[in-house]
Design an enzyme around this catalytic site. Sequence first.
Site, PDB file in Angstrom:
ATOM      1  N   HIS A 113     -38.348 -36.815 -33.518  1.00 61.65           N
ATOM      2  CA  HIS A 113     -37.776 -37.559 -32.437  1.00 61.65           C
ATOM      3  C   HIS A 113     -36.697 -38.698 -33.023  1.00 61.65           C
ATOM      4  CE1 HIS A 113     -38.650 -38.995 -28.101  1.00 61.65           C
ATOM      5  NE2 HIS A 113     -37.599 -39.315 -28.515  1.00 61.65           N
TER       6      HIS A 113
ATOM      7  N   ARG B 286     -37.723 -33.980 -23.710  1.00 64.33           N
ATOM      8  CA  ARG B 286     -38.995 -34.525 -23.958  1.00 64.33           C
ATOM      9  C   ARG B 286     -39.951 -33.128 -24.448  1.00 64.33           C
ATOM     10  NH1 ARG B 286     -37.387 -38.521 -24.720  1.00 64.33           N
ATOM     11  NH2 ARG B 286     -37.372 -40.583 -23.780  1.00 64.33           N
TER      12      ARG B 286
HETATM   13  P1  NDP Z   1     -29.103 -39.046 -17.292  1.00 58.52           P
HETATM   14  O1  NDP Z   1     -29.951 -39.601 -16.152  1.00 58.52           O
HETATM   15  O2  NDP Z   1     -27.774 -39.620 -17.438  1.00 58.52           O
HETATM   16  O3  NDP Z   1     -28.727 -37.485 -16.901  1.00 58.52           O
HETATM   17  C1  NDP Z   1     -29.715 -36.464 -16.456  1.00 58.52           C
HETATM   18  C2  NDP Z   1     -28.977 -35.404 -16.068  1.00 58.52           C
HETATM   19  O4  NDP Z   1     -30.134 -34.278 -15.817  1.00 58.52           O
HETATM   20  C3  NDP Z   1     -28.312 -35.762 -14.600  1.00 58.52           C
HETATM   21  O5  NDP Z   1     -26.999 -34.937 -14.837  1.00 58.52           O
HETATM   22  C4  NDP Z   1     -29.166 -35.064 -13.607  1.00 58.52           C
HETATM   23  O6  NDP Z   1     -28.321 -34.462 -12.605  1.00 58.52           O
HETATM   24  C5  NDP Z   1     -29.800 -33.739 -14.489  1.00 58.52           C
HETATM   25  N1  NDP Z   1     -31.191 -33.554 -13.758  1.00 58.52           N
HETATM   26  C6  NDP Z   1     -32.103 -34.179 -13.482  1.00 58.52           C
HETATM   27  N2  NDP Z   1     -33.075 -33.586 -13.026  1.00 58.52           N
HETATM   28  C7  NDP Z   1     -32.820 -32.220 -12.813  1.00 58.52           C
HETATM   29  C8  NDP Z   1     -33.243 -31.376 -12.399  1.00 58.52           C
HETATM   30  N3  NDP Z   1     -34.389 -31.068 -11.416  1.00 58.52           N
HETATM   31  N4  NDP Z   1     -32.506 -29.973 -12.486  1.00 58.52           N
HETATM   32  C9  NDP Z   1     -31.352 -29.988 -12.867  1.00 58.52           C
HETATM   33  N5  NDP Z   1     -30.740 -31.166 -13.215  1.00 58.52           N
HETATM   34  C10 NDP Z   1     -31.484 -32.294 -13.240  1.00 58.52           C
HETATM   35  O7  NDP Z   1     -30.040 -38.886 -18.659  1.00 58.52           O
HETATM   36  P2  NDP Z   1     -29.429 -38.828 -20.224  1.00 58.52           P
HETATM   37  O8  NDP Z   1     -28.361 -37.832 -20.420  1.00 58.52           O
HETATM   38  O9  NDP Z   1     -29.053 -40.463 -20.697  1.00 58.52           O
HETATM   39  O10 NDP Z   1     -30.693 -38.545 -20.842  1.00 58.52           O
HETATM   40  C11 NDP Z   1     -31.411 -37.303 -21.030  1.00 58.52           C
HETATM   41  C12 NDP Z   1     -32.696 -37.266 -21.548  1.00 58.52           C
HETATM   42  O11 NDP Z   1     -32.658 -37.056 -22.894  1.00 58.52           O
HETATM   43  C13 NDP Z   1     -33.619 -38.499 -21.324  1.00 58.52           C
HETATM   44  O12 NDP Z   1     -34.133 -38.771 -20.179  1.00 58.52           O
HETATM   45  C14 NDP Z   1     -34.441 -38.391 -22.385  1.00 58.52           C
HETATM   46  O13 NDP Z   1     -36.041 -37.746 -22.195  1.00 58.52           O
HETATM   47  C15 NDP Z   1     -33.802 -37.631 -23.483  1.00 58.52           C
HETATM   48  N6  NDP Z   1     -33.560 -38.358 -24.791  1.00 58.52           N
HETATM   49  C16 NDP Z   1     -34.044 -37.784 -25.974  1.00 58.52           C
HETATM   50  C17 NDP Z   1     -33.720 -38.493 -27.004  1.00 58.52           C
HETATM   51  C18 NDP Z   1     -34.330 -38.178 -28.461  1.00 58.52           C
HETATM   52  O14 NDP Z   1     -34.088 -38.746 -29.549  1.00 58.52           O
HETATM   53  N7  NDP Z   1     -34.892 -36.956 -28.415  1.00 58.52           N
HETATM   54  C19 NDP Z   1     -32.874 -39.809 -27.046  1.00 58.52           C
HETATM   55  C20 NDP Z   1     -32.404 -40.063 -25.733  1.00 58.52           C
HETATM   56  C21 NDP Z   1     -32.719 -39.619 -24.764  1.00 58.52           C
HETATM   57  P3  NDP Z   1     -27.564 -35.128 -11.595  1.00 58.52           P
HETATM   58  O15 NDP Z   1     -26.363 -35.692 -12.278  1.00 58.52           O
HETATM   59  O16 NDP Z   1     -27.287 -34.277 -10.473  1.00 58.52           O
HETATM   60  O17 NDP Z   1     -28.493 -36.349 -11.031  1.00 58.52           O
HETATM   61  C1  OXD Z   2     -35.027 -42.145 -25.359  1.00 59.85           C
HETATM   62  C2  OXD Z   2     -35.532 -41.702 -26.749  1.00 59.85           C
HETATM   63  O1  OXD Z   2     -35.128 -41.861 -24.344  1.00 59.85           O
HETATM   64  O2  OXD Z   2     -35.220 -41.984 -27.765  1.00 59.85           O
HETATM   65  O3  OXD Z   2     -34.161 -43.311 -25.758  1.00 59.85           O
HETATM   66  O4  OXD Z   2     -36.384 -40.502 -26.748  1.00 59.85           O
END
Ligand code: NDP
Ligand code: OXD
Length: 308
Positions: free
Chosen positions: A271, A223
Amino acid sequence: MCILYMADPADAQKWRDCLSSMAPELEFREWPDAGNPAEVRYLLAWEPLPKFADQFCNLRVLYAAGAGVDQFDLAGLAAGVSLVRLVDDSMAGIMAEYVLFAVLALHRDILAYQQDQREGRWQPRPIVLGSQRRVGVMGLGNLGRAALGRLQPLGFQLSGWNRSLKDVPGGRCYVGPGQLDEFLAQCDIVVNMLPLTPETKGILNAATLARLPQGAGLINVGRGAHLVEQDLLAALNEGRVGGAVLDVLAQEPASPGNPFWKHPRVLLTPHIASDVQIEGGVAVIVENLQREREGRPFLNEVDRFKGY
Ligand code: NDP
Ligand code: OXD
């Protein structure tokens, strides 16, 4: 039983068609034609909910039309409402493809060659072997793990940073705030794939960027608010960061005056790194209808205390 669609109107018909073939028991309604609010059991939304949503007194699940849920007020969500993300393997695959492209662009100095082209310079740079390039991923969730899986066959030295310990193919997983500096210090290219939470807001800032090796590359597909943009600009201008691929910004669309539009060492995309896939999203809804009938936990439910 009704699902109220409050996401992109341009996609409403596709969601309607896919839901009516895969979950015919669900009546599809499209905002603002909500009908009787008491009949709305499921909501599918991308934007924060309007005040009116308080009237859905029988709401059971809020489906986020994507992977990120930072736009929703989790504390304001009624206790009996589950928040579920519509992520699936194809969405993760699309993200992995973007990350692969961005890593390769930085690995092969494509931003510098683009600038050379614009300025009429024919200037080969030294080639670094993939096996000598250290690529680190922050956030090893659905998307981060898919990206690592896609990068692995190219022979990069991989690592990850995550809240809890996860498998990193052929490399080390650094865990928690205590190992963040150590992780960053060994990333020639770092990819941010964290969710946005109070803990991760502004995590890419002057102090953390300074931990990266001189001239490292940054990819932000999480983000915009993960990154302190002024700090990146300063690091780019001083050469401490060699190049950046940014798919997300604090303000989207970028304002006309945003310096990243024209920065020679920034590649900006609007994005588009990934997006929810309708068939995959509907498959999650169908699976969760079954789980609800059987009283089992929902697939992809957000932990409202963790915020992702
Ligand atoms: P998930 O919820 O599957 O995974 C998040 C990961 O981040 C988990 O492994 C978690 O650890 C880790 N995490 C969370 N907080 C912390 C922290 N404070 N310190 C270290 N590690 C942390 O999310 P996704 O992989 O599905 O998606 C990730 C992000 O990608 C979304 O939230 C979104 O913002 C972004 N996104 C962007 C898109 C784009 O088009 N640019 C499209 C889709 C998503 P743990 O396993 O230990 O809980
Ligand atoms: C999502 C994105 O979070 O598109 O799905 O950013």
